[in-house]
Write a protein that holds these residues in place. Structure first.
Motif, PDB file in Angstrom:
ATOM      1  N   TYR A  94       0.999  -1.389  -0.046  1.00 60.31           N
ATOM      2  CA  TYR A  94       0.090   0.161  -0.431  1.00 60.31           C
ATOM      3  C   TYR A  94       0.519   0.953  -0.146  1.00 60.31           C
ATOM      4  O   TYR A  94       0.133   2.514  -0.110  1.00 60.31           O
ATOM      5  N   ALA A  95       2.431   1.400   0.334  1.00 57.11           N
ATOM      6  CA  ALA A  95       2.817   1.924  -0.197  1.00 57.11           C
ATOM      7  C   ALA A  95       2.829   3.288   1.003  1.00 57.11           C
ATOM      8  O   ALA A  95       2.177   4.121   1.072  1.00 57.11           O
ATOM      9  N   ALA A  96       2.202   2.389   1.895  1.00 56.24           N
ATOM     10  CA  ALA A  96       1.902   2.952   2.927  1.00 56.24           C
ATOM     11  C   ALA A  96       3.318   3.416   4.282  1.00 56.24           C
ATOM     12  O   ALA A  96       4.635   2.835   4.218  1.00 56.24           O
ATOM     13  N   ASP A  97       3.657   4.543   4.998  1.00 59.68           N
ATOM     14  CA  ASP A  97       4.514   5.027   6.036  1.00 59.68           C
ATOM     15  C   ASP A  97       4.334   3.611   7.294  1.00 59.68           C
ATOM     16  O   ASP A  97       5.634   4.001   7.582  1.00 59.68           O
ATOM     17  N   VAL A  98       3.517   3.304   8.534  1.00 58.59           N
ATOM     18  CA  VAL A  98       2.915   2.427   8.750  1.00 58.59           C
ATOM     19  C   VAL A  98       2.067   1.382   8.481  1.00 58.59           C
ATOM     20  O   VAL A  98       1.255   1.478   7.740  1.00 58.59           O
ATOM     21  N   ALA A  99       2.250   0.169   9.305  1.00 58.09           N
ATOM     22  CA  ALA A  99       1.208  -1.239   8.494  1.00 58.09           C
ATOM     23  C   ALA A  99       1.378  -2.356   9.837  1.00 58.09           C
ATOM     24  O   ALA A  99       2.276  -2.067  10.706  1.00 58.09           O
ATOM     25  N   ILE A 100       0.662  -2.255  10.537  1.00 60.95           N
ATOM     26  CA  ILE A 100       0.549  -2.708  11.283  1.00 60.95           C
ATOM     27  C   ILE A 100       0.095  -5.231  10.446  1.00 60.95           C
ATOM     28  O   ILE A 100      -0.802  -5.206   9.925  1.00 60.95           O
ATOM     29  N   ALA A 101       0.511  -6.096  11.447  1.00 61.72           N
ATOM     30  CA  ALA A 101      -0.268  -7.051  11.419  1.00 61.72           C
ATOM     31  C   ALA A 101      -0.237  -7.362  12.384  1.00 61.72           C
ATOM     32  O   ALA A 101      -0.238  -8.027  14.086  1.00 61.72           O
ATOM     33  N   THR A 102      -1.772  -9.047  11.840  1.00 60.23           N
ATOM     34  CA  THR A 102      -2.550 -10.054  13.227  1.00 60.23           C
ATOM     35  C   THR A 102      -1.880 -11.064  13.165  1.00 60.23           C
ATOM     36  O   THR A 102      -2.305 -11.427  11.812  1.00 60.23           O
ATOM     37  N   THR A 103      -1.275 -12.025  13.733  1.00 59.76           N
ATOM     38  CA  THR A 103      -1.346 -13.199  12.886  1.00 59.76           C
ATOM     39  C   THR A 103      -1.677 -14.657  14.493  1.00 59.76           C
ATOM     40  O   THR A 103      -1.237 -13.471  15.744  1.00 59.76           O
ATOM     41  N   GLY A 104      -2.617 -15.306  14.512  1.00 59.22           N
ATOM     42  CA  GLY A 104      -2.541 -16.362  15.791  1.00 59.22           C
ATOM     43  C   GLY A 104      -3.196 -17.344  15.555  1.00 59.22           C
ATOM     44  O   GLY A 104      -3.970 -18.124  14.457  1.00 59.22           O
ATOM     45  N   VAL A 105      -3.530 -17.889  17.088  1.00 59.22           N
ATOM     46  CA  VAL A 105      -4.596 -19.130  16.642  1.00 59.22           C
ATOM     47  C   VAL A 105      -5.652 -18.484  17.473  1.00 59.22           C
ATOM     48  O   VAL A 105      -5.437 -18.191  19.078  1.00 59.22           O
ATOM     49  N   ALA A 106      -7.369 -18.284  17.505  1.00 58.46           N
ATOM     50  CA  ALA A 106      -8.186 -17.790  17.585  1.00 58.46           C
ATOM     51  C   ALA A 106      -8.968 -18.762  18.396  1.00 58.46           C
ATOM     52  O   ALA A 106      -9.679 -18.508  19.421  1.00 58.46           O
ATOM     53  N   GLY A 107      -8.660 -20.133  18.292  1.00 58.24           N
ATOM     54  CA  GLY A 107      -9.411 -20.953  18.973  1.00 58.24           C
ATOM     55  C   GLY A 107     -10.314 -21.715  18.049  1.00 58.24           C
ATOM     56  O   GLY A 107     -10.809 -21.331  17.156  1.00 58.24           O
ATOM     57  N   PRO A 108     -11.089 -23.419  18.548  1.00 62.81           N
ATOM     58  CA  PRO A 108     -11.272 -22.802  19.638  1.00 62.81           C
ATOM     59  C   PRO A 108     -10.037 -23.987  20.397  1.00 62.81           C
ATOM     60  O   PRO A 108      -9.542 -23.720  22.211  1.00 62.81           O
ATOM     61  N   GLY A 109      -9.151 -24.690  19.889  1.00 63.21           N
ATOM     62  CA  GLY A 109      -7.917 -25.266  20.435  1.00 63.21           C
ATOM     63  C   GLY A 109      -6.603 -24.742  19.857  1.00 63.21           C
ATOM     64  O   GLY A 109      -6.468 -23.577  18.949  1.00 63.21           O
ATOM     65  N   PRO A 110      -6.049 -25.650  20.051  1.00 66.89           N
ATOM     66  CA  PRO A 110      -4.543 -25.075  19.115  1.00 66.89           C
ATOM     67  C   PRO A 110      -4.186 -25.180  17.574  1.00 66.89           C
ATOM     68  O   PRO A 110      -5.679 -25.888  16.910  1.00 66.89           O
ATOM     69  N   ASP A 111      -3.938 -24.672  16.968  1.00 63.53           N
ATOM     70  CA  ASP A 111      -3.461 -25.352  15.499  1.00 63.53           C
ATOM     71  C   ASP A 111      -3.024 -26.288  15.003  1.00 63.53           C
ATOM     72  O   ASP A 111      -2.664 -27.425  15.751  1.00 63.53           O
ATOM     73  N   GLU A 112      -2.583 -27.388  13.605  1.00 64.29           N
ATOM     74  CA  GLU A 112      -2.285 -27.774  13.669  1.00 64.29           C
ATOM     75  C   GLU A 112      -1.122 -27.772  13.860  1.00 64.29           C
ATOM     76  O   GLU A 112       0.273 -29.494  13.919  1.00 64.29           O
ATOM     77  N   ARG A 113      -0.223 -26.774  14.389  1.00 69.00           N
ATOM     78  CA  ARG A 113       1.317 -27.496  15.225  1.00 69.00           C
ATOM     79  C   ARG A 113       1.394 -26.523  16.106  1.00 69.00           C
ATOM     80  O   ARG A 113       2.715 -27.139  17.036  1.00 69.00           O
ATOM     81  N   ALA A 153      -4.073  -4.373  19.011  1.00 70.82           N
ATOM     82  CA  ALA A 153      -3.207  -3.472  17.836  1.00 70.82           C
ATOM     83  C   ALA A 153      -3.267  -2.078  17.712  1.00 70.82           C
ATOM     84  O   ALA A 153      -2.367  -2.070  17.169  1.00 70.82           O
ATOM     85  N   LEU A 154      -4.332  -2.168  18.656  1.00 70.93           N
ATOM     86  CA  LEU A 154      -5.154  -0.415  18.358  1.00 70.93           C
ATOM     87  C   LEU A 154      -4.109   0.502  18.802  1.00 70.93           C
ATOM     88  O   LEU A 154      -3.812   1.163  19.064  1.00 70.93           O
ATOM     89  N   THR A 155      -3.519  -0.352  20.583  1.00 69.58           N
ATOM     90  CA  THR A 155      -2.580   0.623  21.172  1.00 69.58           C
ATOM     91  C   THR A 155      -1.587   0.165  21.232  1.00 69.58           C
ATOM     92  O   THR A 155      -0.659   1.330  20.836  1.00 69.58           O
ATOM     93  N   LEU A 156      -0.570  -0.638  20.366  1.00 67.58           N
ATOM     94  CA  LEU A 156       0.455  -0.988  19.797  1.00 67.58           C
ATOM     95  C   LEU A 156       0.687   0.413  18.691  1.00 67.58           C
ATOM     96  O   LEU A 156       1.742   1.170  18.424  1.00 67.58           O
ATOM     97  N   LEU A 157      -0.253   0.037  17.808  1.00 70.80           N
ATOM     98  CA  LEU A 157      -0.290   1.514  17.014  1.00 70.80           C
ATOM     99  C   LEU A 157      -0.412   2.771  17.062  1.00 70.80           C
ATOM    100  O   LEU A 157       0.130   3.155  17.130  1.00 70.80           O
ATOM    101  N   LEU A 158      -1.315   3.112  18.201  1.00 72.77           N
ATOM    102  CA  LEU A 158      -0.787   4.157  18.457  1.00 72.77           C
ATOM    103  C   LEU A 158       0.048   4.464  19.690  1.00 72.77           C
ATOM    104  O   LEU A 158       1.046   5.808  18.713  1.00 72.77           O
ATOM    105  N   HIS A 159       0.801   3.879  20.284  1.00 69.81           N
ATOM    106  CA  HIS A 159       1.967   3.395  20.693  1.00 69.81           C
ATOM    107  C   HIS A 159       3.228   3.855  19.724  1.00 69.81           C
ATOM    108  O   HIS A 159       4.258   4.626  20.043  1.00 69.81           O
ATOM    109  N   CYS A 160       3.141   3.186  18.466  1.00 65.83           N
ATOM    110  CA  CYS A 160       4.331   3.086  17.521  1.00 65.83           C
ATOM    111  C   CYS A 160       3.978   4.513  16.887  1.00 65.83           C
ATOM    112  O   CYS A 160       4.811   5.445  16.524  1.00 65.83           O
ATOM    113  N   LEU A 161       2.970   4.949  16.248  1.00 66.32           N
ATOM    114  CA  LEU A 161       3.054   6.471  15.827  1.00 66.32           C
ATOM    115  C   LEU A 161       2.867   7.194  16.620  1.00 66.32           C
ATOM    116  O   LEU A 161       3.648   8.701  16.114  1.00 66.32           O
ATOM    117  N   THR A 162       3.366   7.585  18.142  1.00 63.48           N
ATOM    118  CA  THR A 162       2.995   8.565  19.190  1.00 63.48           C
ATOM    119  C   THR A 162       4.610   9.107  19.843  1.00 63.48           C
ATOM    120  O   THR A 162       5.772   9.907  20.098  1.00 63.48           O
TER     121      THR A 162
END
Length: 164
Positions: A94-113, A153-162
């Motif tokens: 996106y030719a952006a100045d800042v980008a944030i990513a989210t990845t993880g396991v929401a559940g209900p159980g563990p992922d395949e790993r 993510a919103l909290t981290l993004l605000l911290h990184c912006l300021t």
């Protein structure tokens, strides 16, 4: 980090980006677009939001965000390095100045790993600073983990912006 982030008003994130003349992009797996949706709910967000990519599959992470397929096969999608590369890919896409990513396991159980539900990685890539990565271990069901991830993510993004 094993705490639940306080709720950050997305309007504060948009205001911080606009004040600094910065554009924001998102790369979302776990949150599947919920983060960028919260940001664009703010009136005037078009002054700061460049775009958002919801990339759930390995193939999408590779094709859209440029995450190395070999890395995904070795580590899976839930790792600090994958989050970092997702953020870098979104910033480039996106030719952006800042980008944030989210990845993880929401559940209900563990992922395949066998990565436990509630394990989340957030990463921020900024053109003028080193990447920031946070690991979270969030309690609750699938909806609670996803909601808490967006809040964190919103909290981290605000911290990184300021910070300077």
């Amino acid at each position: 980090m094993d705490r639940i982030a306080p709720r950050t008003d997305p309007a504060r994130v948009i205001a911080a980006a606009v004040e600094r003349g910065l554009s924001i992009a998102t790369a979302e797996s776990l949150t599947a677009g919920a983060l960028v949706a919260r940001l664009v709910d703010v009136p005037g967000s078009s002054a700061a939001i460049a775009g958002g990519a919801a990339c759930y599959s390995y193939q999408a992470k590779t094709r859209v965000l440029g995450v190395d397929a070999g890395l995904l096969e070795r580590e899976g999608a839930v790792s600090s390095e994958v989050a970092r590369r997702m953020a870098a890919g979104a910033r480039a896409l996106y030719a952006a100045d800042v980008a944030i990513a989210t990845t993880g396991v929401a559940g209900p159980g563990p992922d395949e790993r066998a990565v436990p539900a509630g394990t989340v990685f957030l990463a921020v890539d900024r053109d003028d600073a080193d990447p920031v990565v946070e690991e979270l271990h969030l309690p609750g069901d699938r909806a609670a983990v996803r909601t808490a991830t967006v809040d964190a993510a919103l909290t981290l993004l605000l911290h990184c912006l300021t910070r300077r």
